[in-house]
Design an enzyme around this catalytic site. Structure first.
Site, PDB file in Angstrom:
ATOM      1  N   GLU A 145      39.286 -81.760  11.391  1.00 27.91           N
ATOM      2  CA  GLU A 145      39.790 -80.262  11.736  1.00 27.91           C
ATOM      3  C   GLU A 145      40.949 -81.278  11.507  1.00 27.91           C
ATOM      4  O   GLU A 145      42.009 -79.905  11.213  1.00 27.91           O
ATOM      5  CB  GLU A 145      39.679 -80.382  13.022  1.00 27.91           C
ATOM      6  CG  GLU A 145      38.805 -80.204  13.911  1.00 27.91           C
ATOM      7  CD  GLU A 145      37.977 -78.427  14.016  1.00 27.91           C
ATOM      8  OE1 GLU A 145      39.405 -77.940  13.280  1.00 27.91           O
ATOM      9  OE2 GLU A 145      37.187 -77.812  14.346  1.00 27.91           O
ATOM     10  N   ARG A 149      43.501 -78.209   8.927  1.00 26.97           N
ATOM     11  CA  ARG A 149      44.330 -77.309   9.487  1.00 26.97           C
ATOM     12  C   ARG A 149      45.705 -78.264   8.625  1.00 26.97           C
ATOM     13  O   ARG A 149      46.669 -77.774   8.457  1.00 26.97           O
ATOM     14  CB  ARG A 149      44.537 -77.457  10.611  1.00 26.97           C
ATOM     15  CG  ARG A 149      43.202 -76.991  11.668  1.00 26.97           C
ATOM     16  CD  ARG A 149      43.646 -76.499  12.960  1.00 26.97           C
ATOM     17  NE  ARG A 149      41.907 -76.617  13.549  1.00 26.97           N
ATOM     18  CZ  ARG A 149      41.763 -75.744  14.680  1.00 26.97           C
ATOM     19  NH1 ARG A 149      42.465 -75.683  15.466  1.00 26.97           N
ATOM     20  NH2 ARG A 149      40.356 -75.647  14.914  1.00 26.97           N
ATOM     21  N   ASP A 277      27.687 -74.608   8.149  1.00 28.36           N
ATOM     22  CA  ASP A 277      28.669 -74.001   6.678  1.00 28.36           C
ATOM     23  C   ASP A 277      29.602 -74.358   5.554  1.00 28.36           C
ATOM     24  O   ASP A 277      29.270 -73.379   4.929  1.00 28.36           O
ATOM     25  CB  ASP A 277      29.943 -73.009   7.916  1.00 28.36           C
ATOM     26  CG  ASP A 277      30.520 -73.411   9.043  1.00 28.36           C
ATOM     27  OD1 ASP A 277      30.973 -74.239   9.171  1.00 28.36           O
ATOM     28  OD2 ASP A 277      31.283 -73.633  10.252  1.00 28.36           O
TER      29      ASP A 277
END
Ligand SMILES: *[C@@H]1O[C@H](CO)[C@@H](O)[C@H](O)[C@H]1NC(C)=O
Ligand SMILES: *[C@@H]1O[C@H](CO)[C@@H](O)[C@H](O)[C@H]1NC(C)=O
Ligand SMILES: *[C@@H]1O[C@H](CO)[C@@H](O)[C@H](O)[C@H]1NC(C)=O
Length: 552
Positions: A145, A149, A277
């Site tokens: 993350e 980000r 994914d």
């Protein structure tokens, strides 16, 4: 883009405990123009690339929505990592202060939208207040993350603004994260303490890393390596890909969990949703990032897409909606024996656009010479297969928007609904007006609009803009808060809606950016010059000055 479910919150909590265990056990080792809009004629003509004109009224409505979301955050929580728009407060990932999670994630959207005032205040915050000297002992910084980000956000802000201040922050952050890769296999640990510069293993299973988390750092670390001419960042990211390749299953599909000690896949599901994914997304994008100079990623991508078509692509019995199923491992022969689960995370909808992008690049007979929309004779057989699946999956994803709100749930089950016989999918355990289940929520996720953006760019078909506009209107109607900001809704099938007190950072970085790009001029961020990371941060395509070592 792809982030995990509620378990993540619990996981953060358990981090404190895990850190202790680790140190003692392994030391040795607005929307103003809505009414003006009229249905356009659905003629599906070929539009040359340069004629993907902006739709200024709709584009500006999306910019106004971004300003509404950002100004609420700025008013209530400027500088905090996360934003709770109903209680008007911010929250940080660590008790020692924020790492720019929301501010850095939003910078490039402001630059693309031309929001000079907002951008100027946000970049001043980064210049004057951003620090990564944060102790993440009690609440860990997730390696993945933080990379997608914050590192991704700094790099894209650098590329779009040319302000070198972002590069200094990016190098500082990456250097603090590198220790996460110091494992026997080279797969990264799931978290890192940025202050002490130590990797922190998964609290539930010391040896575990989720596959998507390990394999969704590469675009960012490779871009940084290219910028700094320092191969260290490149090698860390590349080693992970070599380990995953060595562990591959005959199907070329990747179970969602790996062992950081020996680099093997562990007993776990196969899915294109959470934890799986973006592995598939980054195979294609690593190939595209380096201007198709690394065929190893093309080969891995083609193998994986073959595995998906042979094992996971299904259609609903009545309406023939295409969806991507999951596989559950069975018994000791789990590597070869799997049970099909007819269930799809909203996250999976990224794959529709990814398949279409792959078909027109990896699946092009002559790279760089594919029409808009593609003429099937320009695509290889595999390219044609992937294009068709992408188009159909996108329609299947749109079917999951046929709810009371027009928004799609977090997880859909592809079986006939006992209560709604005309709908051949349903939300598990959920009844309109009943108690909300986790599966029923819409948390401002971007994956469907991401695919709609790609489909628009690659076809010029009005159909995709219409779909995107419908989703945007549903967000305006159901997720927009009267006092500012937007919130998660807990049940897409219940109106009036109930909210969860959260405006996810990816609403600013991804959802509104993809919507904006769908209505902006087609020359903004050309797809042959940029790859977008999984948090929608654009990074340029380049020819590597570092010699790749993971080759065929
Ligand atoms: C989070 O950290 C930032 C930066 O250190 C600070 O400005 C902000 O006030 C903090 N937010 C909260 C809720 O403590
Ligand atoms: C490359 O980056 C690593 C990690 O920060 C550092 O240790 C190394 O000295 C750098 N190499 C060069 C040539 O600057
Ligand atoms: C597609 O390409 C083929 C071969 O170049 C050509 O004969 C055909 O007219 C094209 N079709 C369209 C719709 O452009």
């Amino acid at each position: 883009m792809r982030r995990r479910n509620i378990q993540y919150l619990v996981l953060l909590f358990l981090c404190a405990v895990a850190t202790h265990l680790y140190f003692f056990s392994s030391r040795d080792s607005e929307s103003p123009h809505l009414d003006e809009w009229v249905e356009e004629d659905e003629t599906e003509e070929t539009i040359p690339k340069q004629r993907l004109d902006a739709d200024p009224a709709k584009r500006d409505a999306i910019v106004a929505a971004f300003q509404y979301a950002w100004s609420a955050y700025e008013r209530d929580a400027m500088g905090s990592d996360e934003y709770h728009p109903i209680s008007h407060r911010g929250q940080n990932l660590s008790h020692s202060g924020g790492i720019g999670y929301t501010v850095v994630d939003a910078l490039d959207t402001m630059l693309l939208m031309g929001l000079h005032d907002e951008y100027s205040r946000a970049s001043d915050w980064v210049r004057n207040s951003l620090s990564f000297d944060r102790d993440g002992r009690t609440r860990c910084f997730n390696t993945f993350e933080t990379t997608i980000r914050v590192l991704g956000g700094l790099l894209s802000a650098l590329h779009l603004s040319a302000d070198e201040m972002y590069l200094r922050h990016a190098v500082d952050l990456a250097d603090r994260m590198l220790p996460a890769f110091d494992t026997p296999s080279g797969l990264p640990l799931s978290s890192v303490n940025l202050e002490t510069r130590v990797g922190i293993p998964d609290p539930w299973n010391q040896d575990h890393i989720s596959t998507a988390e390990a394999t969704t750092l590469q675009l960012e670390f490779r871009d940084l390596a290219q910028l700094t001419k320092n191969a260290t960042y490149w090698r860390k990211a590349e080693t992970v890909m070599a380990v995953v390749h060595a562990a591959r299953l005959p199907s070329n599909l990747a179970p969602i969990s790996m062992n950081v000690k020996d680099g093997s896949f562990t007993f776990s599901d196969i899915r294109l949703g959470s934890r799986g994914d973006s592995y598939y997304e980054y195979l294609l994008k690593q190939y595209l990032q380096t201007d198709r100079t690394e065929p190893v990623y093309l080969k891995m991508y083609e193998g994986a897409m073959k595995g998906i078509h042979e094992n996971l692509v299904h259609q609903t019995p009545i309406k023939k909606h295409t969806y991507i199923a999951e596989l559950l491992p069975k018994g000791t022969e789990w590597r070869t024996t799997w049970e099909v689960q007819h269930k799809q995370d909203h996250l999976v909808c990224f794959l529709a656009g990814s398949l279409m992008l792959g078909a027109t690049t990896a699946g092009a007979r002559t790279p760089g010479a594919v029409s808009v929309p593609p003429n099937m004779s320009e695509l290889t057989k595999i390219g044609q297969r992937d294009w068709n699946t992408g188009v159909e999956l996108l329609e299947g994803c749109m079917a999951t928007h046929q709810t009371a709100t027009g928004l799609s749930p977090e997880i859909a089950q592809f079986k006939r609904s006992p209560d709604q016989p005309d709908r051949d999918w349903h939300i598990k355990g959920s009844k309109p007006g009943g108690p909300a289940t986790y599966d029923a929520r819409y948390m401002l996720r971007p994956e469907t609009v991401e695919s709609l953006f790609l489909a628009w760019r690659l076809t010029g078909r009005q159909r995709y803009r219409d779909y995107a506009w419908g989703i945007f209107q549903a967000i305006e109607k159901h997720c927009r808060l009267a006092e500012g900001g937007y919130a998660t809704i807990v049940d897409v099938d219940t109106v009036p809606v109930r909210y969860d007190d959260k405006q996810e950072t990816f609403f600013l970085s991804e959802t509104l950016k993809y919507l904006f790009l769908t209505f902006a001029d087609g020359r903004v961020l050309p797809l042959d010059e940029y790859v977008l990371n999984t948090e929608a941060h654009p990074l340029p395509v380049f020819r590597p000055s570092i010699q790749p070592m993971f080759t065929l």
